[in-house]
Design a protein around this motif. Sequence first.
Motif, short mmCIF file in Angstrom:
data_model
loop_
_atom_site.label_atom_id
_atom_site.label_comp_id
_atom_site.label_asym_id
_atom_site.label_seq_id
_atom_site.Cartn_x
_atom_site.Cartn_y
_atom_site.Cartn_z
N CYS A 130 0.83 -1.21 0.00
CA CYS A 130 0.00 0.00 0.00
C CYS A 130 0.86 1.26 0.00
O CYS A 130 0.55 2.25 -0.66
CB CYS A 130 -0.93 0.00 1.23
N LEU A 131 1.96 1.22 0.75
CA LEU A 131 2.86 2.37 0.79
C LEU A 131 3.48 2.63 -0.58
O LEU A 131 3.65 3.78 -1.00
CB LEU A 131 3.95 2.16 1.84
N LYS A 132 3.82 1.55 -1.27
CA LYS A 132 4.39 1.71 -2.61
C LYS A 132 3.37 2.33 -3.55
O LYS A 132 3.70 3.20 -4.35
CB LYS A 132 4.85 0.35 -3.12
N ARG A 133 2.13 1.87 -3.45
CA ARG A 133 1.08 2.44 -4.29
C ARG A 133 0.82 3.91 -3.93
O ARG A 133 0.61 4.75 -4.80
CB ARG A 133 -0.21 1.63 -4.15
N ALA A 134 0.85 4.21 -2.64
CA ALA A 134 0.64 5.59 -2.20
C ALA A 134 1.75 6.49 -2.73
O ALA A 134 1.51 7.65 -3.10
CB ALA A 134 0.58 5.66 -0.68
N TYR B 40 1.78 7.95 9.97
CA TYR B 40 3.09 8.59 10.04
C TYR B 40 4.00 8.15 8.89
O TYR B 40 4.84 8.93 8.44
CB TYR B 40 3.74 8.30 11.39
N GLN B 41 3.82 6.95 8.42
CA GLN B 41 4.61 6.53 7.26
C GLN B 41 4.20 7.31 6.01
O GLN B 41 5.05 7.73 5.22
CB GLN B 41 4.44 5.02 7.03
N LEU B 42 2.90 7.52 5.86
CA LEU B 42 2.43 8.35 4.74
C LEU B 42 2.88 9.80 4.90
O LEU B 42 3.25 10.46 3.93
CB LEU B 42 0.91 8.27 4.64
N SER B 43 2.85 10.30 6.14
CA SER B 43 3.25 11.68 6.40
C SER B 43 4.72 11.89 6.09
O SER B 43 5.12 12.90 5.51
CB SER B 43 2.97 12.03 7.87
N PRO C 148 7.26 14.97 2.53
CA PRO C 148 8.39 15.89 2.32
C PRO C 148 9.49 15.29 1.47
O PRO C 148 10.27 16.02 0.85
CB PRO C 148 8.87 16.18 3.75
N GLN C 149 9.58 13.97 1.42
CA GLN C 149 10.60 13.35 0.59
C GLN C 149 10.28 13.48 -0.89
O GLN C 149 11.16 13.67 -1.72
CB GLN C 149 10.74 11.87 0.95
N ILE C 150 9.00 13.40 -1.23
CA ILE C 150 8.59 13.47 -2.63
C ILE C 150 8.42 14.90 -3.11
O ILE C 150 8.87 15.28 -4.18
CB ILE C 150 7.30 12.66 -2.85
N PHE C 151 7.78 15.74 -2.27
CA PHE C 151 7.51 17.12 -2.68
C PHE C 151 8.64 18.07 -2.31
O PHE C 151 8.66 19.21 -2.75
CB PHE C 151 6.19 17.60 -2.05
N LEU D 98 2.41 17.80 10.33
CA LEU D 98 1.32 16.86 10.04
C LEU D 98 0.85 16.23 11.33
O LEU D 98 1.66 15.73 12.12
CB LEU D 98 1.81 15.76 9.08
N THR D 99 -0.43 16.29 11.58
CA THR D 99 -0.98 15.75 12.81
C THR D 99 -2.12 14.79 12.49
O THR D 99 -2.77 14.92 11.45
CB THR D 99 -1.52 16.85 13.75
#
Length: 351
Positions: A286-290, A329-332, A336-339, A347-348
């Motif tokens: 799911c993280l890879k797809r996100a 938190y993994q999505l959060s 910043p790594q991608i953008f 992020l909360t």
Amino acid sequence: MKKSKGKASSCTKKEFVFDFRAGKCNCVLKVPLQFPAQVNVSDLHGRLMMLHKIPCFIENELKVSLFNFIEKETLLDYDREAELALQRLSTGEVDVNHLASAWSRSYVETTLEHARPEEPSWDEDFADVYHELIHSPASDTLLNLEHNYFVSISELISERDMEIKKLQERQAAEMDKVMHELGSTLSDHDVNAVASQHFDAQQVLENKWSSELQQVTTIQKQEYQEWVIKLHQDLQKSNNSSQIKSTFVKTDKDKTVFLKFLNQNQSVKLHSNHLFASQEMTIPWCLKRAELVFKCVKGFMMEMASWDGGISRTVQFVVPKSISEEMFYQLSNMLPQIFRVSSTLTLTSKR
């Protein structure tokens, strides 16, 4: 073509001569070369420029002259070898039947593939799938992801050029210092040693970046092909005729990701629980797809910036309240790594 047993390939030495003028001086560069040539012309040209302190304004002239000389002498060398081979054939020194059998056997051994029935290759299958998707409502999504890959490679190339430029500037300063000491504390041997070190350092750096770029492009190609095939499979399974450009990403927690790519909609809604579920999908999947979602959105945002004249817009990423803290938190941390935001990003999790 294999060499005949008992016949060693002859090597000849020829001298490359290059006349040039530096200021009021007439200079002559003489370089002995062995043929058949087993040297890279560009590498040889670079070494000659550094080791003999050739003025930069005749760099191109030297390269052209060196290339033409090697090409001409190599062709002459091949012609001479061919004449000798024909002479051995005409005098009976070489058995014609034996030579023909050897060539036929080598051809068959190295081209066995032509006897096998042709099967559709992965590249051909992918080309058919891509052709179908690029003429579907999913075309914008494909183009956005391709653009994002292009941006990533462009950034790497810029970093490479900057690092190479810094190395060249540092080496130029070091060489100036060495030349200043030439004749007092340093000799020509010392200058040549430094030039050789500089050349080796540049080769190491260029090889490092070449390997990294090759690795990144290979990974991008594999990810892109897998994503395109998966999207095609999802669209084939779906009976929905909606014109929205969308894709469904399944998870192992009765949630899915529903992505919307509408020209005037700057919001992306994530893991929604009113869509169908799939228990076999893992969190890493799911993280890879996100990550692909974020990259597609980034590419879309860059395209929009060129369309609307740079108007400031806000993109909101929304996840269900029931999402786990770990997943949130993994999505959060991925954002910043991608953008690559330069300002502080807070992020909360809203409960």
